[in-house]
Design a protein around this motif. Structure first.
Motif, PDB file in Angstrom:
ATOM      1  N   MET A 171     -11.987  -3.161   1.524  1.00 48.17           N
ATOM      2  CA  MET A 171     -12.442  -2.328   2.500  1.00 48.17           C
ATOM      3  C   MET A 171     -11.576  -1.523   2.884  1.00 48.17           C
ATOM      4  SD  MET A 171     -15.311  -5.017   4.005  1.00 48.17           S
ATOM      5  CE  MET A 171     -15.680  -4.100   5.408  1.00 48.17           C
ATOM      6  N   ILE A 172     -10.404  -2.386   3.537  1.00 48.49           N
ATOM      7  CA  ILE A 172      -9.109  -1.649   4.096  1.00 48.49           C
ATOM      8  C   ILE A 172      -8.764  -0.449   2.971  1.00 48.49           C
ATOM      9  CG2 ILE A 172      -6.793  -2.010   5.004  1.00 48.49           C
ATOM     10  CD1 ILE A 172      -9.016  -3.031   6.834  1.00 48.49           C
ATOM     11  N   ASP A 173      -8.418  -0.957   2.011  1.00 50.23           N
ATOM     12  CA  ASP A 173      -7.707  -0.006   1.073  1.00 50.23           C
ATOM     13  C   ASP A 173      -8.701   1.244   0.651  1.00 50.23           C
ATOM     14  OD1 ASP A 173      -5.620  -1.776   0.604  1.00 50.23           O
ATOM     15  OD2 ASP A 173      -6.570  -2.836  -1.466  1.00 50.23           O
ATOM     16  N   TYR A 174      -9.998   0.985   0.684  1.00 48.91           N
ATOM     17  CA  TYR A 174     -10.642   2.091   0.505  1.00 48.91           C
ATOM     18  C   TYR A 174     -10.726   2.877   1.701  1.00 48.91           C
ATOM     19  CZ  TYR A 174     -15.146   4.907  -0.292  1.00 48.91           C
ATOM     20  OH  TYR A 174     -16.101   5.791  -0.267  1.00 48.91           O
ATOM     21  N   ALA A 175     -10.923   2.462   2.991  1.00 51.84           N
ATOM     22  CA  ALA A 175     -10.671   3.118   4.234  1.00 51.84           C
ATOM     23  C   ALA A 175      -9.320   4.049   4.099  1.00 51.84           C
ATOM     24  CB  ALA A 175     -10.864   2.340   5.484  1.00 51.84           C
ATOM     25  N   TYR A 176      -8.095   3.421   3.870  1.00 45.54           N
ATOM     26  CA  TYR A 176      -6.947   3.992   3.974  1.00 45.54           C
ATOM     27  C   TYR A 176      -6.871   5.312   3.134  1.00 45.54           C
ATOM     28  CZ  TYR A 176      -2.084   4.571   4.361  1.00 45.54           C
ATOM     29  OH  TYR A 176      -0.855   5.102   4.431  1.00 45.54           O
ATOM     30  N   ALA A 177      -7.540   4.929   1.636  1.00 40.20           N
ATOM     31  CA  ALA A 177      -7.361   5.879   0.507  1.00 40.20           C
ATOM     32  C   ALA A 177      -8.170   7.300   1.327  1.00 40.20           C
ATOM     33  CB  ALA A 177      -8.035   5.398  -0.636  1.00 40.20           C
ATOM     34  N   HIS A 178      -9.120   6.922   1.917  1.00 42.01           N
ATOM     35  CA  HIS A 178     -10.162   8.054   2.332  1.00 42.01           C
ATOM     36  C   HIS A 178      -9.547   8.443   3.773  1.00 42.01           C
ATOM     37  CE1 HIS A 178     -12.292   6.511  -0.944  1.00 42.01           C
ATOM     38  NE2 HIS A 178     -12.935   7.708  -1.017  1.00 42.01           N
ATOM     39  N   GLY A 179      -8.372   8.162   4.466  1.00 40.52           N
ATOM     40  CA  GLY A 179      -7.819   8.897   5.411  1.00 40.52           C
ATOM     41  C   GLY A 179      -7.871   8.347   6.545  1.00 40.52           C
ATOM     42  N   VAL A 180      -8.623   7.214   6.721  1.00 41.27           N
ATOM     43  CA  VAL A 180      -8.585   6.258   7.870  1.00 41.27           C
ATOM     44  C   VAL A 180      -7.213   5.792   8.319  1.00 41.27           C
ATOM     45  CG1 VAL A 180      -9.463   4.213   9.288  1.00 41.27           C
ATOM     46  CG2 VAL A 180     -10.975   5.642   7.670  1.00 41.27           C
ATOM     47  N   ASN A 181      -6.500   5.930   9.465  1.00 43.41           N
ATOM     48  CA  ASN A 181      -5.372   5.206  10.104  1.00 43.41           C
ATOM     49  C   ASN A 181      -5.356   4.701  11.260  1.00 43.41           C
ATOM     50  OD1 ASN A 181      -5.398   7.472  11.573  1.00 43.41           O
ATOM     51  ND2 ASN A 181      -3.380   8.512  10.745  1.00 43.41           N
ATOM     52  N   TYR A 182      -6.802   4.519  11.777  1.00 42.69           N
ATOM     53  CA  TYR A 182      -6.990   3.960  12.925  1.00 42.69           C
ATOM     54  C   TYR A 182      -7.737   2.596  12.763  1.00 42.69           C
ATOM     55  CZ  TYR A 182      -8.842   2.678  17.658  1.00 42.69           C
ATOM     56  OH  TYR A 182      -9.205   1.935  18.649  1.00 42.69           O
ATOM     57  N   LYS A 222      -7.824 -14.404  13.971  1.00 40.83           N
ATOM     58  CA  LYS A 222      -7.365 -14.264  12.781  1.00 40.83           C
ATOM     59  C   LYS A 222      -7.436 -12.793  12.250  1.00 40.83           C
ATOM     60  CE  LYS A 222      -9.046 -18.859  11.468  1.00 40.83           C
ATOM     61  NZ  LYS A 222     -10.419 -19.509  11.343  1.00 40.83           N
ATOM     62  N   SER A 223      -8.107 -12.070  12.736  1.00 40.57           N
ATOM     63  CA  SER A 223      -8.204 -10.386  12.670  1.00 40.57           C
ATOM     64  C   SER A 223      -6.887  -9.779  12.648  1.00 40.57           C
ATOM     65  CB  SER A 223      -9.441  -9.852  13.399  1.00 40.57           C
ATOM     66  OG  SER A 223      -9.481  -8.589  13.254  1.00 40.57           O
ATOM     67  N   GLU A 224      -6.239 -10.111  13.677  1.00 34.96           N
ATOM     68  CA  GLU A 224      -5.128  -9.242  13.866  1.00 34.96           C
ATOM     69  C   GLU A 224      -3.961  -9.531  12.765  1.00 34.96           C
ATOM     70  OE1 GLU A 224      -4.017 -10.140  17.999  1.00 34.96           O
ATOM     71  OE2 GLU A 224      -4.632  -8.147  18.562  1.00 34.96           O
ATOM     72  N   LEU A 225      -4.064 -10.922  12.497  1.00 35.84           N
ATOM     73  CA  LEU A 225      -2.952 -11.115  11.555  1.00 35.84           C
ATOM     74  C   LEU A 225      -3.462 -10.682  10.034  1.00 35.84           C
ATOM     75  CD1 LEU A 225      -2.741 -15.137  12.408  1.00 35.84           C
ATOM     76  CD2 LEU A 225      -0.982 -13.207  13.086  1.00 35.84           C
ATOM     77  N   PHE A 226      -4.759 -10.981   9.955  1.00 37.22           N
ATOM     78  CA  PHE A 226      -5.095 -10.423   8.392  1.00 37.22           C
ATOM     79  C   PHE A 226      -4.775  -8.677   8.506  1.00 37.22           C
ATOM     80  CE2 PHE A 226      -8.241  -7.832   6.116  1.00 37.22           C
ATOM     81  CZ  PHE A 226      -7.836  -8.130   5.078  1.00 37.22           C
ATOM     82  N   ILE A 227      -5.078  -7.981   9.411  1.00 38.54           N
ATOM     83  CA  ILE A 227      -4.972  -6.666   9.415  1.00 38.54           C
ATOM     84  C   ILE A 227      -3.310  -6.424   9.268  1.00 38.54           C
ATOM     85  CG2 ILE A 227      -5.040  -4.457  10.788  1.00 38.54           C
ATOM     86  CD1 ILE A 227      -7.719  -5.374   9.424  1.00 38.54           C
ATOM     87  N   GLY A 228      -2.453  -6.996   9.859  1.00 37.29           N
ATOM     88  CA  GLY A 228      -1.094  -6.854   9.705  1.00 37.29           C
ATOM     89  C   GLY A 228      -0.790  -7.103   8.157  1.00 37.29           C
ATOM     90  N   GLU A 229      -1.184  -8.027   7.648  1.00 37.64           N
ATOM     91  CA  GLU A 229      -0.900  -8.263   6.145  1.00 37.64           C
ATOM     92  C   GLU A 229      -1.636  -7.173   5.507  1.00 37.64           C
ATOM     93  OE1 GLU A 229       1.116 -10.708   4.690  1.00 37.64           O
ATOM     94  OE2 GLU A 229       1.884 -11.038   6.637  1.00 37.64           O
ATOM     95  N   ALA A 230      -2.818  -6.975   5.614  1.00 37.72           N
ATOM     96  CA  ALA A 230      -3.378  -5.994   4.735  1.00 37.72           C
ATOM     97  C   ALA A 230      -2.983  -4.506   4.621  1.00 37.72           C
ATOM     98  CB  ALA A 230      -4.959  -5.750   5.126  1.00 37.72           C
TER      99      ALA A 230
END
Length: 78
Positions: free
Chosen positions: A42-53, A64-72
């Motif tokens: 999901m993160i990869d798809y969003a990033y590939a389509h211009g999401v940066n927030y 666990k969300s913040e840690l995961f997002i940092g790694e992702a």
């Protein structure tokens, strides 16, 4: 193409569409553990389509969300 806005007197462009991380996919609906493979897709798809927030906070997924997002997002340029 993602619509962006300039961030407060800088040249940084922030996507108008953000990615909320409060309800990432979970391995077990009764627990807070994130299904990292599905969430990374999901993160990869969003990033590939211009999401940066990406909106996350400590309470999401019991911390666990913040840690995961940092790694992702580590593989992407800042």
């Amino acid at each position: 193409m993602m619509t962006t806005r300039e961030y407060k007197n800088t040249e940084d462009q922030i996507s108008l569409l953000g990615f909320g991380c409060m309800r990432l996919p979970k391995i077990d609906p009764e627990k807070s553990d994130i299904d990292k493979e599905k969430a990374q897709e999901m993160i990869d798809y969003a990033y590939a389509h211009g999401v940066n927030y990406y909106d996350t906070a400590y309470p999401y997924h019991e911390g666990k969300s913040e840690l995961f997002i940092g790694e992702a997002l580590k593989k992407y340029p800042r």
